[in-house]
Design an enzyme around this catalytic site. Structure first.
Site, PDB file in Angstrom:
ATOM      1  N   HIS A   1      55.129-127.173  18.872  1.00  0.00           N
ATOM      2  CA  HIS A   1      54.626-126.810  19.156  1.00  0.00           C
ATOM      3  C   HIS A   1      53.680-128.332  19.973  1.00  0.00           C
ATOM      4  O   HIS A   1      53.386-128.917  20.841  1.00  0.00           O
ATOM      5  CB  HIS A   1      53.977-125.587  18.833  1.00  0.00           C
ATOM      6  CG  HIS A   1      54.681-124.474  18.922  1.00  0.00           C
ATOM      7  ND1 HIS A   1      55.979-124.277  19.493  1.00  0.00           N
ATOM      8  CD2 HIS A   1      54.591-123.613  17.464  1.00  0.00           C
ATOM      9  CE1 HIS A   1      56.219-123.035  19.468  1.00  0.00           C
ATOM     10  NE2 HIS A   1      55.766-122.895  18.585  1.00  0.00           N
TER      11      HIS A   1
HETATM   12  C1  BDR Z   1      50.920-122.328  19.303  1.00  0.00           C
HETATM   13  O1  BDR Z   1      50.224-121.615  18.282  1.00  0.00           O
HETATM   14  C2  BDR Z   1      50.142-122.224  17.180  1.00  0.00           C
HETATM   15  O2  BDR Z   1      50.390-121.273  16.583  1.00  0.00           O
HETATM   16  C3  BDR Z   1      50.052-123.281  16.729  1.00  0.00           C
HETATM   17  O3  BDR Z   1      49.419-124.241  16.311  1.00  0.00           O
HETATM   18  C4  BDR Z   1      50.716-124.095  18.350  1.00  0.00           C
HETATM   19  O4  BDR Z   1      49.234-125.152  19.023  1.00  0.00           O
HETATM   20  C5  BDR Z   1      51.938-122.090  19.624  1.00  0.00           C
HETATM   21  O5  BDR Z   1      52.298-120.563  20.334  1.00  0.00           O
END
Ligand code: BDR
Ligand code: CA
Length: 320
Positions: free
Chosen positions: A245
């Protein structure tokens, strides 16, 4: 080419940490600050983690404590089942943390740094957008002085992307939808890297193991920190690997040609069962939509060259 001067606004967080290592190692990135925010855990934990990451991988970069809660609602509970009790996968930590936080609030640090480097700073925001919204509230003129805002967040329905914390919402949008709607409505250049492309960008177990074996301390750290995250992904139905992500947003900063984008203003729903839902009005749409039409266009990632993005990560960590 001059380097990308980045303020990394983050809630570390396992994938935040992986994205941090990439930035610390990339030759075209100059990290000018790390601002913490609540999100994957409480603000004390995410700030402690930011200090640890800076100590280990970028010792001279200032760390600044940010918002403890969203603009208009209570702080959410830490999501220990995804990121671990310490939000860094409960790994054994190497070395001493000899760093202290900068005394300013994160939003004040953002304002000061943007004003000191007009037109040069990229705000890379991979947690709830609260610090950025507070900076805009205190000094709206910074919008004209920032080079670009790159956000990890949202889901726009491409590649089947729905939310990941509710059927409607991605986690960073859901955590502070008011802040996200403010950030997307400000007159600065915003690019959004959401689940539409991050769910396509999977670091497999084999890829991570190869980094462990070939990329020195950084590779071993990425392997160690991703063990907990990989178990969560397996429980969540993914065969073997993790979603990249936050790294995807960092990759976008230095390699936007690896992404295809769609332009148009973006709104974030702030109330109701779909709070955190991101909706873009494509610039090709002719119908009048007053809630969008008064706002600036954002670039939303809708496609990605996955191989190129993963190769970039490996090349950056392994080196020439
Ligand atoms: C996002 O949510 C967080 O848990 C992760 O670090 C990322 O930024 C993904 O949906
Ligand atoms: Ca994050």
């Amino acid at each position: 080419m001059s380097k990308h001067k980045i303020i990394y606004d983050t809630d570390p967080g396992i994938d935040d940490a992986i994205a941090f290592v990439f930035q610390a190692r990339h030759p075209d990135i100059e990290l000018v600050g790390i601002t913490s925010v609540f999100g994957n855990s409480d603000i004390g934990t995410t700030t402690t983690n930011a200090l640890y990451l800076a100590s280990r991988f970028a010792p001279h970069v200032p760390v600044v404590r940010g918002a403890a809660a969203p603009l208009r609602r209570p702080a959410p509970a830490p999501i220990a089942h995804i990121h671990g009790n310490d939000a860094l996968g409960d790994i054994e930590r190497i070395g001493r943390v000899e760093r202290h936080v900068d005394g300013r609030d994160a939003h004040r640090f953002i304002i000061d740094t943007v004003r000191a480097h007009p037109g040069e700073i990229t705000l890379l925001a991979v947690g709830p957008m609260t610090n950025l919204a507070l900076a805009l509230k205190d000094d709206p003129h910074i919008a004209g002085l920032v080079r670009e805002v790159v956000v990890m967040g949202g889901a726009f329905g491409f590649n089947g992307a729905l939310g990941n914390v509710t059927p409607a919402a991605e986690a960073n949008m859901h955590a502070d939808p008011d802040a996200a709607d403010i950030v997307f409505g400000a007159p600065w250049k915003v690019s959004i890297v959401g689940l539409d492309v991050t769910h396509e960008t999977v670091m497999t177990t084999a890829f991570l193991a190869s980094l462990r074996d070939r990329a020195g301390d950084a590779g071993r750290f990425v392997w160690d920190v991703s063990r907990f995250y990989e178990r969560f992904h397996a429980d969540d139905g993914m065969s073997r690997g993790i979603y990249a992500h936050d790294y995807s947003a960092a990759a976008f900063v230095v390699a936007r040609a690896f992404y295809t984008t769609r332009s148009g203003p973006v709104r974030v729903l702030t109330e109701g069962i779909a709070a955190g839902l991101t909706i873009q009005k494509p610039s090709s749409m002719l119908a009048s939509a007053p809630d969008w039409d008064t706002r600036p266009s954002c670039d939303v990632c809708i496609g990605v060259d996955v191989r190129a993005v993963l190769d970039l990560f490996a090349e950056t960590l392994i080196g020439p």
